[in-house]
Design a protein around this motif. Structure first.
Motif, mmCIF file in Angstrom:
data_model
loop_
_atom_site.group_PDB
_atom_site.id
_atom_site.type_symbol
_atom_site.label_atom_id
_atom_site.label_comp_id
_atom_site.label_asym_id
_atom_site.label_seq_id
_atom_site.Cartn_x
_atom_site.Cartn_y
_atom_site.Cartn_z
ATOM 1 N N LEU A 1 -2.496 6.452 -0.780
ATOM 2 C CA LEU A 1 -3.234 6.458 0.482
ATOM 3 C C LEU A 1 -2.414 7.134 1.584
ATOM 4 C CD1 LEU A 1 -5.943 5.275 1.528
ATOM 5 C CD2 LEU A 1 -4.653 3.302 2.302
ATOM 6 N N LEU B 1 2.458 1.428 -3.662
ATOM 7 C CA LEU B 1 1.629 1.412 -4.860
ATOM 8 C C LEU B 1 0.402 2.324 -4.844
ATOM 9 C CD1 LEU B 1 1.721 -2.440 -5.524
ATOM 10 C CD2 LEU B 1 3.172 -0.668 -6.540
ATOM 11 N N THR B 2 0.094 2.924 -3.707
ATOM 12 C CA THR B 2 -1.104 3.756 -3.650
ATOM 13 C C THR B 2 -0.784 5.127 -3.059
ATOM 14 O OG1 THR B 2 -1.783 3.094 -1.425
ATOM 15 C CG2 THR B 2 -2.527 1.708 -3.245
ATOM 16 N N VAL C 1 0.839 -1.202 0.000
ATOM 17 C CA VAL C 1 0.000 0.000 0.000
ATOM 18 C C VAL C 1 0.874 1.252 0.000
ATOM 19 C CG1 VAL C 1 -1.606 1.349 1.420
ATOM 20 C CG2 VAL C 1 -2.043 -1.060 0.996
#
Length: 64
Positions: free
Chosen positions: A31, A28-29, A25
């Motif tokens: 967030l 790759l994101t 996470v």
């Protein structure tokens, strides 16, 4: 508490899966980092529960 049985194998591999999920996470994101705790907690609980259910072994239960 939330589940009838917890095993060491499920707890260990669930924790490993949680760390791997947070790493993915983070890489790759977009967030926000505060959500990493939620991702980790849900991943640890679900994967640990699944591993315990699927293993079917007579591993000694984790007390707590």
């Amino acid at each position: 508490m939330l589940t009838p049985a917890r095993e060491r194998r499920g707890a260990f591999y669930g924790a490993c899966a949680g760390m791997a999920a947070v790493l993915l996470v983070a890489w790759l994101t977009p967030l926000a980092f505060l959500w990493y705790n939620v991702v980790s907690a849900v991943t640890v609980f679900v994967s640990g529960l699944a591993i315990t259910a699927l293993s079917g072994s007579q591993d000694q239960a984790v007390s707590g």
